[in-house]
Design a protein around this motif. Structure first.
Motif, PDB file in Angstrom:
ATOM      1  N   MET A   1      12.844  23.109  46.342  1.00 30.20           N
ATOM      2  CA  MET A   1      13.869  22.529  47.225  1.00 30.20           C
ATOM      3  C   MET A   1      13.298  22.362  48.643  1.00 30.20           C
ATOM      4  SD  MET A   1      17.793  23.820  47.735  1.00 30.20           S
ATOM      5  CE  MET A   1      17.326  25.485  48.191  1.00 30.20           C
ATOM      6  N   ALA A   2      13.590  21.213  49.229  1.00 29.36           N
ATOM      7  CA  ALA A   2      13.095  20.927  50.583  1.00 29.36           C
ATOM      8  C   ALA A   2      13.728  21.879  51.595  1.00 29.36           C
ATOM      9  CB  ALA A   2      13.423  19.489  50.948  1.00 29.36           C
ATOM     10  N   ALA A   3      12.975  22.183  52.657  1.00 25.83           N
ATOM     11  CA  ALA A   3      13.536  23.008  53.745  1.00 25.83           C
ATOM     12  C   ALA A   3      14.475  22.127  54.571  1.00 25.83           C
ATOM     13  CB  ALA A   3      12.413  23.539  54.616  1.00 25.83           C
ATOM     14  N   PRO A   4      15.534  22.724  55.119  1.00 24.90           N
ATOM     15  CA  PRO A   4      16.459  21.910  55.926  1.00 24.90           C
ATOM     16  C   PRO A   4      15.836  21.460  57.247  1.00 24.90           C
ATOM     17  CG  PRO A   4      17.080  24.234  56.020  1.00 24.90           C
ATOM     18  CD  PRO A   4      15.955  24.130  55.021  1.00 24.90           C
ATOM     19  N   THR A   5      16.196  20.264  57.676  1.00 28.13           N
ATOM     20  CA  THR A   5      15.831  19.771  59.003  1.00 28.13           C
ATOM     21  C   THR A   5      17.008  20.030  59.929  1.00 28.13           C
ATOM     22  OG1 THR A   5      14.529  17.991  58.022  1.00 28.13           O
ATOM     23  CG2 THR A   5      15.158  17.726  60.331  1.00 28.13           C
ATOM     24  N   PHE A   6      16.774  20.816  60.985  1.00 28.25           N
ATOM     25  CA  PHE A   6      17.870  21.157  61.883  1.00 28.25           C
ATOM     26  C   PHE A   6      17.961  20.178  63.054  1.00 28.25           C
ATOM     27  CE2 PHE A   6      16.938  25.352  59.944  1.00 28.25           C
ATOM     28  CZ  PHE A   6      18.191  25.587  59.388  1.00 28.25           C
ATOM     29  N   ALA A   7      19.196  19.995  63.534  1.00 27.90           N
ATOM     30  CA  ALA A   7      19.464  19.186  64.724  1.00 27.90           C
ATOM     31  C   ALA A   7      20.422  19.964  65.611  1.00 27.90           C
ATOM     32  CB  ALA A   7      20.074  17.844  64.311  1.00 27.90           C
ATOM     33  N   LEU A   8      20.567  19.518  66.849  1.00 27.85           N
ATOM     34  CA  LEU A   8      21.491  20.178  67.781  1.00 27.85           C
ATOM     35  C   LEU A   8      22.547  19.195  68.266  1.00 27.85           C
ATOM     36  CD1 LEU A   8      19.218  22.277  70.213  1.00 27.85           C
ATOM     37  CD2 LEU A   8      20.483  23.099  68.209  1.00 27.85           C
TER      38      LEU A   8
ATOM     39  N   GLN B   1      15.921  16.313  66.826  1.00 27.58           N
ATOM     40  CA  GLN B   1      17.058  15.425  66.598  1.00 27.58           C
ATOM     41  C   GLN B   1      18.307  15.996  67.259  1.00 27.58           C
ATOM     42  OE1 GLN B   1      16.707  15.206  62.213  1.00 27.58           O
ATOM     43  NE2 GLN B   1      16.280  13.035  62.490  1.00 27.58           N
ATOM     44  N   PHE B   2      19.068  15.116  67.902  1.00 23.41           N
ATOM     45  CA  PHE B   2      20.178  15.554  68.757  1.00 23.41           C
ATOM     46  C   PHE B   2      21.390  14.654  68.604  1.00 23.41           C
ATOM     47  CE2 PHE B   2      16.172  16.692  70.622  1.00 23.41           C
ATOM     48  CZ  PHE B   2      16.355  17.996  71.059  1.00 23.41           C
TER      49      PHE B   2
ATOM     50  N   GLN C   1      21.107  18.516  45.639  1.00 27.37           N
ATOM     51  CA  GLN C   1      21.629  17.238  45.137  1.00 27.37           C
ATOM     52  C   GLN C   1      21.019  16.032  45.859  1.00 27.37           C
ATOM     53  OE1 GLN C   1      25.948  17.137  44.527  1.00 27.37           O
ATOM     54  NE2 GLN C   1      25.954  19.344  44.194  1.00 27.37           N
ATOM     55  N   GLY C   2      19.967  16.290  46.655  1.00 31.46           N
ATOM     56  CA  GLY C   2      19.195  15.173  47.180  1.00 31.46           C
ATOM     57  C   GLY C   2      19.482  14.729  48.605  1.00 31.46           C
ATOM     58  N   TYR C   3      20.318  15.484  49.339  1.00 27.60           N
ATOM     59  CA  TYR C   3      20.549  15.127  50.745  1.00 27.60           C
ATOM     60  C   TYR C   3      19.282  15.389  51.550  1.00 27.60           C
ATOM     61  CZ  TYR C   3      22.218  15.449  55.563  1.00 27.60           C
ATOM     62  OH  TYR C   3      22.365  15.287  56.928  1.00 27.60           O
ATOM     63  N   VAL C   4      18.861  14.401  52.353  1.00 28.53           N
ATOM     64  CA  VAL C   4      17.606  14.546  53.110  1.00 28.53           C
ATOM     65  C   VAL C   4      17.811  14.444  54.626  1.00 28.53           C
ATOM     66  CG1 VAL C   4      16.095  13.745  51.250  1.00 28.53           C
ATOM     67  CG2 VAL C   4      17.116  12.069  52.806  1.00 28.53           C
ATOM     68  N   GLY C   5      19.055  14.336  55.057  1.00 29.92           N
ATOM     69  CA  GLY C   5      19.318  14.166  56.488  1.00 29.92           C
ATOM     70  C   GLY C   5      19.334  15.482  57.249  1.00 29.92           C
ATOM     71  N   PRO C   6      19.696  15.424  58.544  1.00 29.56           N
ATOM     72  CA  PRO C   6      19.702  16.629  59.378  1.00 29.56           C
ATOM     73  C   PRO C   6      20.934  17.513  59.181  1.00 29.56           C
ATOM     74  CG  PRO C   6      20.228  14.683  60.692  1.00 29.56           C
ATOM     75  CD  PRO C   6      19.951  14.194  59.313  1.00 29.56           C
ATOM     76  N   PHE C   7      20.747  18.803  59.485  1.00 32.68           N
ATOM     77  CA  PHE C   7      21.824  19.784  59.548  1.00 32.68           C
ATOM     78  C   PHE C   7      22.001  20.135  61.022  1.00 32.68           C
ATOM     79  CE2 PHE C   7      20.153  20.040  55.293  1.00 32.68           C
ATOM     80  CZ  PHE C   7      21.255  20.261  54.485  1.00 32.68           C
ATOM     81  N   SER C   8      23.096  19.668  61.595  1.00 31.50           N
ATOM     82  CA  SER C   8      23.284  19.748  63.044  1.00 31.50           C
ATOM     83  C   SER C   8      24.237  20.879  63.421  1.00 31.50           C
ATOM     84  CB  SER C   8      23.834  18.403  63.544  1.00 31.50           C
ATOM     85  OG  SER C   8      24.020  18.429  64.939  1.00 31.50           O
TER      86      SER C   8
END
Length: 270
Positions: free
Chosen positions: A1-8, A32-33, A234-241
């Motif tokens: 599983m991919a690691a999450p990409t964080f945003a603020l 990412q902001f 389930q394949g979400y690849v966007g940021p977790f803000s």
């Protein structure tokens, strides 16, 4: 599983000027902001031009993923259309990729049939505005019982019905997902995930409100890690803000430590 990409989201440190906010992210390895149009004394409300915002972001290698938000978007009036145009133009000029769309949340516009109709009218009105600006509309259902759009499925159905799939995505907010009690995730239709936790053991789920929302910790009652794991699987690849509204977070003197602690907790628990 991919690691999450964080945003603020700027709600992490709403009193911090925009340039310092981008620097804060860089310190944490976040690029990412989300900027906001509801922070008095700060960009955008203080009259900062979109070109200044673009320059501040460029100076720190920051990507602006959204402006948060067009409020009451599903109450489509000439005034709302004007506001949408103005925000979409600002978003495009400052380099933001998307505009968050927040529904009416005062108990009105909730009736069966009425709310679905209002939503479709708004999406139809928004679509050409977003197309012209070259940005995405991020529809954010809210879990509050008084909200006119609680269901992500209802949002997806309306996006499909208005041929809006190329222009609209969902915001999955872990707080609102828990409050809405809707089990389905729509990772393929999701453009952004908002994360925040509720640690208060006394408050019932139905009584949870924005001021309860802190960073995600081991005391979290919203199941953030479970939701993040499921979205990634389930394949979400966007940021977790990160989007905490609690005054306790806003008052901290160590925002770096707070965000870092939360990122570490999520990564280690996943």
């Amino acid at each position: 599983m991919a690691a999450p990409t964080f945003a603020l989201n700027h709600m992490v440190a709403p009193q911090m000027p925009l340039g310092a906010f981008f620097k804060l992210g860089k310190t944490l390895g976040i690029h990412q902001f989300e900027i906001r149009n509801d922070l008095s004394g700060n960009a955008i409300l203080d009259g900062t031009s979109p070109y200044q915002v673009r320059e501040l972001a460029a100076a720190e290698g920051a990507e602006i993923i959204s402006i948060n938000a067009l409020q009451r978007f599903n109450e489509w009036t000439p005034a709302r259309e004007e506001e949408a145009r103005s925000l979409a133009t600002y978003a495009a000029a400052c380099g933001a990729k998307a505009l968050v769309l927040v529904p009416v949340n005062d108990g009105s516009g909730k009736l069966e049939g009425e709310r679905q109709g209002n939503l479709r009218v708004a999406l139809k009105g928004l679509k050409p505005i977003l197309e012209q600006a070259g940005i995405i509309g991020l529809v954010e259902p809210l879990g509050f019982q008084i909200c006119s759009l609680r269901s992500k499925k209802e949002a997806v159905d309306a996006i499909d019905a208005t041929n809006g799939v190329d222009r609209f995505r969902l915001v999955h907010d872990t707080f609102h997902h828990e409050l809405a009690g809707e089990p389905e995730l729509f990772p393929a239709m999701t453009g952004l995930v908002h994360i925040s936790g509720v640690d208060d053991a006394q408050v019932s789920v139905d009584d949870m409100r924005d001021p309860h929302r802190v960073m995600v910790t081991d005391l979290d009652r919203l199941g953030n890690v479970v939701q993040i794991r499921a979205m990634l699987a389930q394949g979400y690849v966007g940021p977790f803000s990160f989007e905490p509204f609690s005054p306790s977070v806003h008052a901290t003197s160590d925002v770096v430590g707070l965000v870092k602690g939360s990122m570490d907790f999520v990564r280690n628990t996943l």
